[in-house]
Design a protein around this motif. Sequence first.
Motif, mmCIF file in Angstrom:
data_model
loop_
_atom_site.group_PDB
_atom_site.id
_atom_site.type_symbol
_atom_site.label_atom_id
_atom_site.label_comp_id
_atom_site.label_asym_id
_atom_site.label_seq_id
_atom_site.Cartn_x
_atom_site.Cartn_y
_atom_site.Cartn_z
ATOM 1 N N LYS A 19 0.820 -1.205 0.000
ATOM 2 C CA LYS A 19 0.000 0.000 0.000
ATOM 3 C C LYS A 19 0.859 1.262 0.000
ATOM 4 C CE LYS A 19 -3.516 0.185 2.801
ATOM 5 N NZ LYS A 19 -4.306 0.098 4.057
ATOM 6 N N LYS A 20 2.027 1.210 0.649
ATOM 7 C CA LYS A 20 2.889 2.389 0.709
ATOM 8 C C LYS A 20 4.326 1.957 0.953
ATOM 9 C CE LYS A 20 2.586 3.550 5.662
ATOM 10 N NZ LYS A 20 2.184 4.591 6.639
ATOM 11 N N ASP A 21 5.217 2.898 0.884
ATOM 12 C CA ASP A 21 6.636 2.645 1.125
ATOM 13 C C ASP A 21 6.844 2.158 2.559
ATOM 14 O OD1 ASP A 21 9.422 2.681 1.099
ATOM 15 O OD2 ASP A 21 9.528 4.833 1.490
ATOM 16 N N ILE A 22 7.550 1.053 2.718
ATOM 17 C CA ILE A 22 7.794 0.490 4.054
ATOM 18 C C ILE A 22 9.281 0.476 4.398
ATOM 19 C CG2 ILE A 22 5.691 -0.919 4.028
ATOM 20 C CD1 ILE A 22 7.451 -3.338 3.347
ATOM 21 N N SER A 23 10.067 1.290 3.695
ATOM 22 C CA SER A 23 11.520 1.232 3.864
ATOM 23 C C SER A 23 11.991 1.699 5.234
ATOM 24 C CB SER A 23 12.207 2.064 2.770
ATOM 25 O OG SER A 23 11.788 3.419 2.825
ATOM 26 N N ARG A 24 11.136 2.413 5.990
ATOM 27 C CA ARG A 24 11.519 2.798 7.352
ATOM 28 C C ARG A 24 11.654 1.577 8.250
ATOM 29 N NH1 ARG A 24 7.364 7.122 9.421
ATOM 30 N NH2 ARG A 24 8.433 6.619 11.370
ATOM 31 N N HIS A 25 10.981 0.491 7.896
ATOM 32 C CA HIS A 25 10.969 -0.697 8.737
ATOM 33 C C HIS A 25 11.574 -1.931 8.061
ATOM 34 C CE1 HIS A 25 8.328 1.494 11.453
ATOM 35 N NE2 HIS A 25 7.588 1.801 10.413
ATOM 36 N N VAL A 26 11.625 -1.917 6.758
ATOM 37 C CA VAL A 26 12.108 -3.073 5.999
ATOM 38 C C VAL A 26 13.216 -2.594 5.069
ATOM 39 C CG1 VAL A 26 11.482 -4.933 4.423
ATOM 40 C CG2 VAL A 26 9.827 -4.138 6.114
ATOM 41 N N THR A 27 14.432 -3.097 5.277
ATOM 42 C CA THR A 27 15.562 -2.695 4.444
ATOM 43 C C THR A 27 15.418 -3.301 3.050
ATOM 44 O OG1 THR A 27 16.928 -4.604 5.042
ATOM 45 C CG2 THR A 27 17.022 -2.682 6.503
ATOM 46 N N PRO A 28 16.128 -2.748 2.053
ATOM 47 C CA PRO A 28 16.080 -3.346 0.713
ATOM 48 C C PRO A 28 16.483 -4.820 0.717
ATOM 49 C CG PRO A 28 17.065 -1.163 0.610
ATOM 50 C CD PRO A 28 16.900 -1.486 2.073
ATOM 51 N N GLU A 29 17.458 -5.168 1.560
ATOM 52 C CA GLU A 29 17.874 -6.567 1.632
ATOM 53 C C GLU A 29 16.757 -7.442 2.195
ATOM 54 O OE1 GLU A 29 21.220 -3.847 1.527
ATOM 55 O OE2 GLU A 29 19.544 -4.014 2.942
ATOM 56 N N GLU A 30 16.068 -6.944 3.221
ATOM 57 C CA GLU A 30 14.954 -7.692 3.796
ATOM 58 C C GLU A 30 13.804 -7.816 2.801
ATOM 59 O OE1 GLU A 30 15.104 -6.845 8.580
ATOM 60 O OE2 GLU A 30 14.395 -5.226 7.280
ATOM 61 N N LEU A 31 13.530 -6.732 2.067
ATOM 62 C CA LEU A 31 12.462 -6.777 1.071
ATOM 63 C C LEU A 31 12.773 -7.814 -0.002
ATOM 64 C CD1 LEU A 31 9.762 -5.376 0.441
ATOM 65 C CD2 LEU A 31 11.035 -3.799 -1.031
ATOM 66 N N SER A 32 14.023 -7.883 -0.429
ATOM 67 C CA SER A 32 14.418 -8.886 -1.418
ATOM 68 C C SER A 32 14.260 -10.296 -0.873
ATOM 69 C CB SER A 32 15.881 -8.657 -1.838
ATOM 70 O OG SER A 32 16.035 -7.403 -2.472
ATOM 71 N N ALA A 33 14.408 -10.439 0.461
ATOM 72 C CA ALA A 33 14.250 -11.751 1.094
ATOM 73 C C ALA A 33 12.795 -12.084 1.385
ATOM 74 C CB ALA A 33 15.065 -11.809 2.383
ATOM 75 N N GLY A 34 11.880 -11.169 1.053
ATOM 76 C CA GLY A 34 10.459 -11.448 1.212
ATOM 77 C C GLY A 34 9.800 -10.810 2.408
ATOM 78 N N PHE A 35 10.533 -9.990 3.169
ATOM 79 C CA PHE A 35 9.936 -9.387 4.363
ATOM 80 C C PHE A 35 9.020 -8.229 3.976
ATOM 81 C CE2 PHE A 35 13.480 -11.626 6.248
ATOM 82 C CZ PHE A 35 12.937 -12.100 7.425
ATOM 83 N N VAL A 36 7.879 -8.147 4.649
ATOM 84 C CA VAL A 36 6.883 -7.107 4.406
ATOM 85 C C VAL A 36 6.232 -6.735 5.734
ATOM 86 C CG1 VAL A 36 6.371 -7.843 2.037
ATOM 87 C CG2 VAL A 36 5.076 -8.814 3.960
ATOM 88 N N LEU A 37 5.393 -5.712 5.705
ATOM 89 C CA LEU A 37 4.525 -5.389 6.834
ATOM 90 C C LEU A 37 3.129 -5.892 6.509
ATOM 91 C CD1 LEU A 37 5.563 -1.728 7.803
ATOM 92 C CD2 LEU A 37 6.483 -3.902 8.648
ATOM 93 N N ALA A 38 2.566 -6.695 7.395
ATOM 94 C CA ALA A 38 1.272 -7.316 7.117
ATOM 95 C C ALA A 38 0.166 -6.288 6.939
ATOM 96 C CB ALA A 38 0.907 -8.292 8.232
ATOM 97 N N CYS A 39 0.231 -5.176 7.681
ATOM 98 C CA CYS A 39 -0.834 -4.181 7.601
ATOM 99 C C CYS A 39 -0.789 -3.383 6.309
ATOM 100 C CB CYS A 39 -0.796 -3.250 8.814
ATOM 101 S SG CYS A 39 0.584 -2.085 8.823
ATOM 102 N N GLN A 40 0.326 -3.444 5.588
ATOM 103 C CA GLN A 40 0.479 -2.689 4.349
ATOM 104 C C GLN A 40 0.590 -3.590 3.130
ATOM 105 O OE1 GLN A 40 0.251 0.751 4.371
ATOM 106 N NE2 GLN A 40 -0.318 0.276 6.492
ATOM 107 N N SER A 41 0.264 -4.878 3.283
ATOM 108 C CA SER A 41 0.417 -5.855 2.209
ATOM 109 C C SER A 41 -0.940 -6.369 1.764
ATOM 110 C CB SER A 41 1.291 -7.029 2.687
ATOM 111 O OG SER A 41 2.573 -6.569 3.068
ATOM 112 N N LEU A 42 -1.317 -6.050 0.532
ATOM 113 C CA LEU A 42 -2.595 -6.465 -0.037
ATOM 114 C C LEU A 42 -2.413 -7.746 -0.839
ATOM 115 C CD1 LEU A 42 -3.675 -2.949 -1.354
ATOM 116 C CD2 LEU A 42 -4.549 -4.100 0.687
ATOM 117 N N ALA A 43 -3.274 -8.718 -0.594
ATOM 118 C CA ALA A 43 -3.195 -9.989 -1.312
ATOM 119 C C ALA A 43 -3.535 -9.792 -2.789
ATOM 120 C CB ALA A 43 -4.143 -11.007 -0.681
ATOM 121 N N GLU A 44 -2.704 -10.365 -3.658
ATOM 122 C CA GLU A 44 -2.984 -10.352 -5.090
ATOM 123 C C GLU A 44 -3.112 -11.766 -5.636
ATOM 124 O OE1 GLU A 44 -0.488 -7.630 -7.348
ATOM 125 O OE2 GLU A 44 -2.114 -6.189 -7.000
ATOM 126 N N SER A 45 -3.117 -12.741 -4.753
ATOM 127 C CA SER A 45 -3.368 -14.130 -5.127
ATOM 128 C C SER A 45 -4.313 -14.720 -4.101
ATOM 129 C CB SER A 45 -2.064 -14.937 -5.188
ATOM 130 O OG SER A 45 -1.396 -14.917 -3.936
#
Length: 345
Positions: free
Chosen positions: A50-76
Motif C-alpha cells: 500500500k505504501k513505502d515500508i523502507s523505514r521498517h524493511v531494508t532493501p535486503e529484507e524486502l528482497s528476502a520477502g519481508f513485508v509489513l502485514a498491515c500494508q500488504s494487499l493480497a494479489e493471489s
Amino acid sequence: MGSERAAPIEVGETLLSAAVRGNIPFPQMCNVGECGACKCRLTRGQLRLKKDISRHVTPEELSAGFVLACQSLAESEEVVVEVPGTARGRSADPAPVRTDARITRVTPLAPGILEVEVGLAAEVRYAAGQYAQLTVPGVPGLSEPRCYSFAEAPDRTSPRRALFHVRHVPGGAFTGWLFAAGRAGARLRFSGPHGSFRYHEAERPLLCVAAGTGLSPIKAILEQGISDGLARDVTLVLGARTQQDLYALDAVAAIEERWRGRFAFVPVLSQEPEGSSWTGRMGHVTDILREAAVAHAGCAAYLCGPPGMIDAALDVLRGRIQPEHLHHDRFLDRGSVALAASAGA
C-alpha cells in the motif's frame, strides 16, 4: 514443529486484516505501517504494498520477502507468510490472554510518568520486551486498546501481576483519565502478551538506546538478563529533555550493580536549562551514537522510544550494525497513529 494457522483471505485485503478476522495471533500495534510490529516474511503467493515500508524493511529484507502485514494487499488467492513467534522450526509464543484486571497501585516516578501495577484475574506469561493492551470498561472513549510494555522482567512467582510505566500524553483520553484522579482499584480489561521485541541471543555486546518510557522494556530485558546470568558488556544510552524527566535511576543503578560484565550508563539531556546543576551530557542520543559508531559496530542494538528518536538512531546505526542485530520498538500514542492514518488515506 512450530505453529501453522490458516484463515481465508480475499484478493485486495491486507494480511493483517485476514489474520485478525481468522483469530490468528499476529504482532501488531498501529495498523498504519508506523510501528513495524507486523513484519513477516512472504514464502508463497503475491502481494502489493500500500505504501513505502523502507523505514521498517531494508532493501535486503524486502528482497528476502519481508513485508509489513498491515500494508500488504493480497494479489493471489493463497498467501503464505512466516510470522515471528510462529514460524516452523521454533516454538510458538503463547496466544494472548484476555482477562479482567484491576489497578492495584499507582506510583509517580517523574513529572508526567506513573508506575501502574495491575492485578490480573488469570495467569499471564510474557517475555521481557513484550507489551499488553489495556482498556477501561464502562468509560466512554476508553474502549479502544492502549499498548504498554511490561516494565519489569517476568516474575514467575507472581504470574497474575503486571507493571507498566505510563507517560501522560497531552490530550490523550486514557492518560488524561489515569492522571486525573487516584485510580487504584479501577477495573481494566487486559490482553497480552503481544509483540516480538525481546532479547535475541547473540555473542555480542549490547547497545541499548531509550527515550522517555522507552526505558521500560529495556529495563525488563536487562533484568531478565541478570536472572539468566547473561554476561555481555552493555552501553545504555537514555535520552530525556531535562533532569526531572529522568526516572527509574535507582532501578538502573541496581541493574548496573548486578550486571555480569561492563555496564556503561549514559544519560543525555536535550533541553536542560543553562546554569542548572547538570554536569552530564547534553544533546541527543544520536550525538552519542555518532561519537561511538565504530565502538558500537560489533554490538546488538535494542532501541525503544518515540518514532523520531528510533528513526534517527537507525539512520546512524544502519550500515554499522547488521540488520539482524538491530531490534527496535516504536512507542506510538493514538494521536500519532491517527495522524499517520490520515496522511496515508
